[in-house]
Design a protein around this motif. Structure first.
Motif, mmCIF file in Angstrom:
data_model
loop_
_atom_site.group_PDB
_atom_site.id
_atom_site.type_symbol
_atom_site.label_atom_id
_atom_site.label_comp_id
_atom_site.label_asym_id
_atom_site.label_seq_id
_atom_site.Cartn_x
_atom_site.Cartn_y
_atom_site.Cartn_z
ATOM 1 N N ASP A 112 0.840 -1.209 0.000
ATOM 2 C CA ASP A 112 0.000 0.000 0.000
ATOM 3 C C ASP A 112 0.870 1.252 0.000
ATOM 4 N N LYS A 113 1.939 1.204 0.855
ATOM 5 C CA LYS A 113 2.818 2.388 0.935
ATOM 6 C C LYS A 113 3.556 2.583 -0.380
ATOM 7 N N LYS A 114 4.136 1.498 -0.889
ATOM 8 C CA LYS A 114 4.965 1.633 -2.099
ATOM 9 C C LYS A 114 4.122 2.038 -3.309
ATOM 10 N N LEU A 115 2.860 1.608 -3.328
ATOM 11 C CA LEU A 115 2.010 1.920 -4.483
ATOM 12 C C LEU A 115 1.177 3.177 -4.258
ATOM 13 N N ASP A 116 1.406 3.753 -3.072
ATOM 14 C CA ASP A 116 0.692 4.977 -2.739
ATOM 15 C C ASP A 116 -0.826 4.774 -2.770
ATOM 16 N N ARG A 117 -1.252 3.670 -2.182
ATOM 17 C CA ARG A 117 -2.692 3.378 -2.114
ATOM 18 C C ARG A 117 -3.172 3.641 -0.697
ATOM 19 N N PRO A 118 -4.461 3.832 -0.492
ATOM 20 C CA PRO A 118 -4.962 4.033 0.877
ATOM 21 C C PRO A 118 -4.610 2.825 1.762
ATOM 22 N N ALA A 119 -4.292 3.102 3.044
ATOM 23 C CA ALA A 119 -3.967 2.016 3.968
ATOM 24 C C ALA A 119 -5.121 1.018 3.977
ATOM 25 N N ASP A 120 -4.796 -0.264 4.151
ATOM 26 C CA ASP A 120 -5.785 -1.355 4.225
ATOM 27 C C ASP A 120 -6.384 -1.753 2.873
ATOM 28 N N SER A 121 -6.007 -1.084 1.782
ATOM 29 C CA SER A 121 -6.676 -1.483 0.535
ATOM 30 C C SER A 121 -6.255 -2.886 0.095
ATOM 31 N N LEU A 164 12.581 -7.990 2.874
ATOM 32 C CA LEU A 164 11.224 -8.021 2.322
ATOM 33 C C LEU A 164 10.985 -6.787 1.450
ATOM 34 N N SER A 165 11.488 -5.655 1.898
ATOM 35 C CA SER A 165 11.308 -4.429 1.131
ATOM 36 C C SER A 165 12.038 -4.536 -0.219
ATOM 37 N N LYS A 166 13.282 -5.018 -0.200
ATOM 38 C CA LYS A 166 14.042 -5.218 -1.456
ATOM 39 C C LYS A 166 13.295 -6.180 -2.379
ATOM 40 N N THR A 167 12.740 -7.236 -1.779
ATOM 41 C CA THR A 167 12.058 -8.264 -2.570
ATOM 42 C C THR A 167 10.836 -7.673 -3.270
ATOM 43 N N ILE A 168 10.052 -6.933 -2.501
ATOM 44 C CA ILE A 168 8.848 -6.318 -3.098
ATOM 45 C C ILE A 168 9.262 -5.354 -4.214
ATOM 46 N N ASP A 169 10.324 -4.575 -3.961
ATOM 47 C CA ASP A 169 10.792 -3.639 -5.008
ATOM 48 C C ASP A 169 11.161 -4.398 -6.280
ATOM 49 N N TRP A 170 11.791 -5.561 -6.107
ATOM 50 C CA TRP A 170 12.203 -6.334 -7.292
ATOM 51 C C TRP A 170 10.963 -6.789 -8.084
ATOM 52 N N TYR A 171 9.955 -7.275 -7.386
ATOM 53 C CA TYR A 171 8.749 -7.732 -8.110
ATOM 54 C C TYR A 171 8.028 -6.556 -8.773
ATOM 55 N N LEU A 172 8.054 -5.394 -8.105
ATOM 56 C CA LEU A 172 7.410 -4.219 -8.717
ATOM 57 C C LEU A 172 8.139 -3.804 -9.992
ATOM 58 N N ALA A 173 9.459 -3.956 -9.976
ATOM 59 C CA ALA A 173 10.251 -3.521 -11.141
ATOM 60 C C ALA A 173 10.307 -4.585 -12.240
ATOM 61 N N ASN A 174 9.819 -5.783 -11.944
ATOM 62 C CA ASN A 174 9.985 -6.883 -12.908
ATOM 63 C C ASN A 174 8.656 -7.565 -13.250
ATOM 64 N N SER A 175 7.668 -6.744 -13.550
ATOM 65 C CA SER A 175 6.362 -7.335 -13.854
ATOM 66 C C SER A 175 6.423 -8.192 -15.127
ATOM 67 N N ALA A 176 7.340 -7.858 -16.037
ATOM 68 C CA ALA A 176 7.443 -8.658 -17.273
ATOM 69 C C ALA A 176 7.921 -10.073 -16.941
ATOM 70 N N TRP A 177 8.817 -10.185 -15.965
ATOM 71 C CA TRP A 177 9.308 -11.507 -15.550
ATOM 72 C C TRP A 177 8.131 -12.348 -15.031
ATOM 73 N N ILE A 178 7.318 -11.727 -14.182
ATOM 74 C CA ILE A 178 6.180 -12.469 -13.611
ATOM 75 C C ILE A 178 5.227 -12.906 -14.721
ATOM 76 N N GLU A 179 4.931 -11.985 -15.625
ATOM 77 C CA GLU A 179 4.032 -12.317 -16.746
ATOM 78 C C GLU A 179 4.562 -13.514 -17.509
ATOM 79 N N ASN A 180 5.865 -13.448 -17.783
ATOM 80 C CA ASN A 180 6.500 -14.489 -18.580
ATOM 81 C C ASN A 180 6.428 -15.864 -17.884
#
Ligand code: NAD
Ligand code: TYD
Length: 353
Positions: free
Chosen positions: A269-278, A319-335
């Motif tokens: 939520d914080k990293k994506l700038d979404r309302p808390a609890d979303s 955990l923070s580094k890990t989340i950042d990696w997944y946010l930056a690598n959406s193409a990897w996940i898609e693939n």
């Protein structure tokens, strides 16, 4: 180039294997690292695209269930050592299809042991290192930690297959004199983990606004270790661990699944700038995993005292580094989640309700 070692790393295109290879390639330019991998749904050469141009790296497509392909790799690359990670690794898949786990994890390991046994002449010059899991020790109550001497008590088809392969590795040490090393590690997290395991699955589902399936009451406990710290431990044990010995590796970092999922939600939520609890609103309790082990926790004092290893970063940082990696690598996940996996996931999802 004459290599001081030519190491067969099995399962090098998978999650942990790719981190092990990345470390060995850059730290030991005199070693040739041969990535021996069948490229199942869990193996992806993209995991190594940052280092695959290096002179001391070779990819060799092969199957540990096919002794000829192992022997060919041993001959072609004059293999001096094995670091064995190739496996079927997901507990839920082992519940729906145990035989694949017997074939890959047990028979595949014995195939490798046989080729090593017949190819190597002076066993003290060579190391066969088996990477295993803490799940072989079974499930803990509220107290206590798994030690290297804890009796084996595997309870899922996955852990039973890993326990069996551990026993075969030790049997080849005692019976034939192979130099072997083993390590049993707790749950890993980090970049390049296939999004069927808890942490990347939850990140992936939040990003896609999908339900977050928490099994049972969500109070099962796992000990989480950053995958790079596991790779550092493997390097340490390979070079300095004792012949025939086992080392437990863990993070002293226990979390209930529900607390962990909530933490991931709040970080996202914080990293994506979404309302808390979303993100938390997506949490859905689903049918429990059959035979779900309640708690895993590791006593890692042996590796700390004997080899000076301990985790290098905190869970919050990892955990923070890990989340950042997944946010930056959406193409990897898609693939990696296209094709076969999408069908499997859909089927699992429907079965759990
Ligand atoms: P993974 O599923 O991400 O990767 C497994 C790799 O093995 C894939 O690249 C796959 O293509 C390859 N492979 C599978 N069958 C093969 C075969 N027949 N021949 C050749 N290659 C084959 O697994 P992971 O999470 O990286 O785990 C690696 C090892 O570490 C496994 O042995 C696992 O039991 C162990 N381990 C994992 C964890 C964890 O938290 N993930 C913890 C402790 C131990
Ligand atoms: P997992 O990542 O599959 O690792 P392991 O079963 O080898 O420990 O699961 C970690 C924990 O998370 C385990 O207690 C099962 C639970 N879990 C869920 O609650 N929901 C999920 O969708 C998944 C994949 C796991």
């Amino acid at each position: 180039m004459s290599w001081t070692k030519s190491i067969l790393v099995t399962g090098g295109a998978g999650f942990i294997g790719s981190h092990v290879i990345r470390r060995l390639i850059s730290k030991y330019p005199n070693y040739r690292i041969v990535n021996f991998d069948k490229l199942t749904y869990a193996g992806n050469l993209e995991n190594l695209k940052d280092i695959d141009h290096m002179d001391n790296y070779v990819f060799c497509k092969g199957d540990i269930c096919d002794p000829t392909s192992i022997q060919d790799a041993f001959n072609k690359y004059e293999i001096t050592d094995v670091i064995h990670l190739a496996a079927e690794s997901h507990v839920d898949r082992s519940i729906s299809g145990p035989m694949e786990f017997v074939i890959t994890n047990v028979v595949g390991t014995v195939n490798l042991l046989n080729v090593a046994k017949s190819s190597w002449k002076v066993y003290s010059n060579h190391i066969f290192y088996h990477i295993s899991t803490d799940e072989v020790y079974g499930s803990l109550g509220e107290e206590g930690l798994f030690e290297e001497t804890t009796p084996y008590d595997p309870r899922s088809p996955y852990s039973a297959s890993k326990a069996s392969s551990d026993h075969f590795v030790r049997a080849y040490h005692h019976t034939y004199g192979l130099q072997v090393k083993l390590s049993n590690c707790s749950n890993n997290y980090g970049s390049h983990q296939f999004p069927e395991k808890l942490i990347p699955l939850m990140i992936h589902n939040v990003l896609n606004n999908k339900e977050l399936p928490v099994y049972g009451d969500g109070k099962n406990i796992r000990d989480w270790l950053w995958v790079v710290d596991h790779a550092i431990a493997i390097d340490e044990i390979f070079h300095n661990g004792k012949n025939g010995e086992t080392y437990n590796i863990g993070g002293l970092n226990e979390w209930t699944n529900i607390e962990l999922v909530k933490t991931i939600c709040s970080l996202l939520d914080k990293k994506l700038d979404r309302p808390a609890d979303s993100s938390e609103k997506l949490i859905t309790y689903v049918k429990d995993r059959a035979g779900h082990d309640r708690r895993y926790a590791i006593d890692a004092s042996k590796i700390e005292n004997d080899l000076g290893w301990k985790p290098s970063i905190t869970f919050e940082e990892g955990l923070s580094k890990t989340i950042d990696w997944y946010l930056a690598n959406s193409a990897w996940i898609e693939n990696v989640t296209s094709g076969e996996y999408r069908n499997y996931y859909q089927q699992q999802y429907e079965e759990r309700g």
